[in-house]
Scaffold this active site. Sequence first.
Site, PDB file in Angstrom:
ATOM      1  CG  ASN A  68      -0.232  -0.046   2.518  1.00  0.00           C
ATOM      2  OD1 ASN A  68       0.445   0.911   2.882  1.00  0.00           O
ATOM      3  ND2 ASN A  68      -0.326  -1.167   3.234  1.00  0.00           N
ATOM      4  CE  LYS A  80       9.641 -12.740 -12.626  1.00  0.00           C
ATOM      5  NZ  LYS A  80      10.485 -12.228 -13.685  1.00  0.00           N
ATOM      6  CG  PHE A 128      -3.177   6.338  12.946  1.00  0.00           C
ATOM      7  CD1 PHE A 128      -2.554   6.107  14.160  1.00  0.00           C
ATOM      8  CD2 PHE A 128      -2.947   7.550  12.296  1.00  0.00           C
ATOM      9  CE1 PHE A 128      -1.707   7.056  14.716  1.00  0.00           C
ATOM     10  CE2 PHE A 128      -2.106   8.499  12.837  1.00  0.00           C
ATOM     11  CZ  PHE A 128      -1.476   8.256  14.055  1.00  0.00           C
ATOM     12  CE  LYS A 152     -11.696   1.493  10.176  1.00  0.00           C
ATOM     13  NZ  LYS A 152     -10.897   1.959   9.048  1.00  0.00           N
ATOM     14  CE  LYS A 207      -9.619  -1.918  13.329  1.00  0.00           C
ATOM     15  NZ  LYS A 207      -8.597  -2.611  12.569  1.00  0.00           N
TER      16      LYS A 207
HETATM   17  N1  CTP Z   1      -4.715  -2.608  11.932  1.00  0.00           N
HETATM   18  C1  CTP Z   1      -3.979  -3.596  12.538  1.00  0.00           C
HETATM   19  N2  CTP Z   1      -3.952  -4.841  12.010  1.00  0.00           N
HETATM   20  C2  CTP Z   1      -4.624  -5.128  10.890  1.00  0.00           C
HETATM   21  C3  CTP Z   1      -5.387  -4.107  10.251  1.00  0.00           C
HETATM   22  C4  CTP Z   1      -5.404  -2.855  10.801  1.00  0.00           C
HETATM   23  O1  CTP Z   1      -3.332  -3.332  13.579  1.00  0.00           O
HETATM   24  N3  CTP Z   1      -4.564  -6.340  10.374  1.00  0.00           N
HETATM   25  C5  CTP Z   1      -4.764  -1.267  12.576  1.00  0.00           C
HETATM   26  C6  CTP Z   1      -4.050  -0.164  11.821  1.00  0.00           C
HETATM   27  O2  CTP Z   1      -2.698  -0.053  12.220  1.00  0.00           O
HETATM   28  C7  CTP Z   1      -4.856   1.047  12.218  1.00  0.00           C
HETATM   29  C8  CTP Z   1      -6.262   0.504  12.460  1.00  0.00           C
HETATM   30  O3  CTP Z   1      -6.109  -0.896  12.621  1.00  0.00           O
HETATM   31  O4  CTP Z   1      -4.411   1.566  13.448  1.00  0.00           O
HETATM   32  C9  CTP Z   1      -7.258   0.780  11.397  1.00  0.00           C
HETATM   33  O5  CTP Z   1      -6.792   0.296  10.180  1.00  0.00           O
HETATM   34  P1  CTP Z   1      -7.748   0.342   8.907  1.00  0.00           P
HETATM   35  O6  CTP Z   1      -7.025  -0.339   7.777  1.00  0.00           O
HETATM   36  O7  CTP Z   1      -8.239   1.721   8.697  1.00  0.00           O
HETATM   37  O8  CTP Z   1      -8.947  -0.494   9.448  1.00  0.00           O
HETATM   38  P2  CTP Z   1      -9.488  -1.889   9.048  1.00  0.00           P
HETATM   39  O9  CTP Z   1      -9.680  -2.682  10.297  1.00  0.00           O
HETATM   40  O10 CTP Z   1      -8.621  -2.497   8.016  1.00  0.00           O
HETATM   41  O11 CTP Z   1     -10.927  -1.521   8.506  1.00  0.00           O
HETATM   42  P3  CTP Z   1     -11.419  -1.202   7.011  1.00  0.00           P
HETATM   43  O12 CTP Z   1     -10.415  -1.786   6.068  1.00  0.00           O
HETATM   44  O13 CTP Z   1     -12.744  -1.831   6.967  1.00  0.00           O
HETATM   45  O14 CTP Z   1     -11.518   0.291   6.935  1.00  0.00           O
END
Ligand code: CTP
Length: 397
Positions: free
Chosen positions: A206, A285, A320, A334, A338
């Site tokens: 990403n 690969k 975040f 969220k 979480k």
């Molecule tokens: N995060 C994490 N572990 C994961 C996914 C996310 O610790 N496997 C944490 C990120 O570091 C961030 C938070 O979760 O602090 C939110 O991440 P985000 O990608 O916005 O949330 P998702 O749970 O992936 O929700 P969505 O993709 O539905 O927005």
Amino acid sequence: MGKTVLLCVTGCIAAYKACEITRGLQKAGVRVKVCMTEHATAFVGPTTFRALTHEEVAVDLFDNPSDPIHHISLAKEPDVVLVAPATANVLAQIAHGEAHDLLTTTVLATSAPVVVAPAMNVGMWQAEATQRNVSELEVRGYDIVRPASGYLACGDTGEGKLAEVDEIVSRTLLALETSCALEGERVLVTAGGTREAIDPVRYIGNRSSGKMGHAIARAAAAMGAQVTLVTAAQGQSIPFGVEGVRVESAAEMHDAVSSRFDQSTMLVCAAAVADYTPATVAPDKLSKSDGELTSIPLVKTADILADMSHVKGDRIVVGFAAETNNLVARAQTKLARKGCDAIVANDVSRTESTFGSDTNAVWWISGDESVELPCQGKQALAFELLKRAARLRQKKF
Ligand code: CTP
């Protein structure tokens, strides 16, 4: 208070005001040490500061035979470094990481918070070069006490006058408060975008740069915490004084965090963690000649933030949320989903808070507050977020 400020005085007519600043800080119980440029000594003699502070005054890189690496001990000792007055020249040197003398070398070497109070002619202050240097320092988290407007020593009237002594003293005291806000805390930070291997040369990734997470680790260390940074960011160095753990995938990051969570008192999850990873990693690969590859089966990764929040006890856990729409509502959902203490939500569709930028505009969302913070450099924002996290921790005790 038992705290030390290193007052760095540069060659400017306002140098005499550094004596009043010294007094103001001493009245608040702060120990002041003074470092001067050679030019500053043409305006105020080191003897004056020696008498005021009862300390040796540092001017020359080589003037302390008992301490051959004087600039490093000077840089390590203070809780806050204050550059006042700061000339256009010294401002430029600091902004560009130049180290020509003891003062600039010390500022470059310090990991303490830095407050800068510039003073100069109005034309020099408003010059594009100076303004760029000021912005650069702000992005790095330096607190700039902007000059006031008034009659200047050169006869011009306008911006450039050293800010009021009281203002400089109170901003330095604020920086001192920040510098010990996380004393005794053990802060774990995640940063960067994870990479999920498809085969030995390809991965799913990403756009995260890791700048925000690294800025948080740097700020936490400057605020007195013992810091471990678990990072998947490729181009970012580990900040001075921080223990770095380099990882690549979501699974590696999960392992690195969960094995250290017990010993930590605070976790900040700033990493952009992949939600899905290839179900299998091809040992060699993949090639078109192996046959048409039109899809890659994926499996869900473990959620580090949710898993740690589940077992957090007294710890403070901050996550975040990078969103492109319905920012606050999505972040509130969220937060509840979480189970963490706070969510920092940013709208990554805006240019000032997009992936890779040096600035960020975010909302701080915790149980009892939803506040929009102004767009600012990521380093300054890191200090602001950690001050809020420290307040949440204080509330628990
Ligand atoms: N995060 C994490 N572990 C994961 C996914 C996310 O610790 N496997 C944490 C990120 O570091 C961030 C938070 O979760 O602090 C939110 O991440 P985000 O990608 O916005 O949330 P998702 O749970 O992936 O929700 P969505 O993709 O539905 O927005």
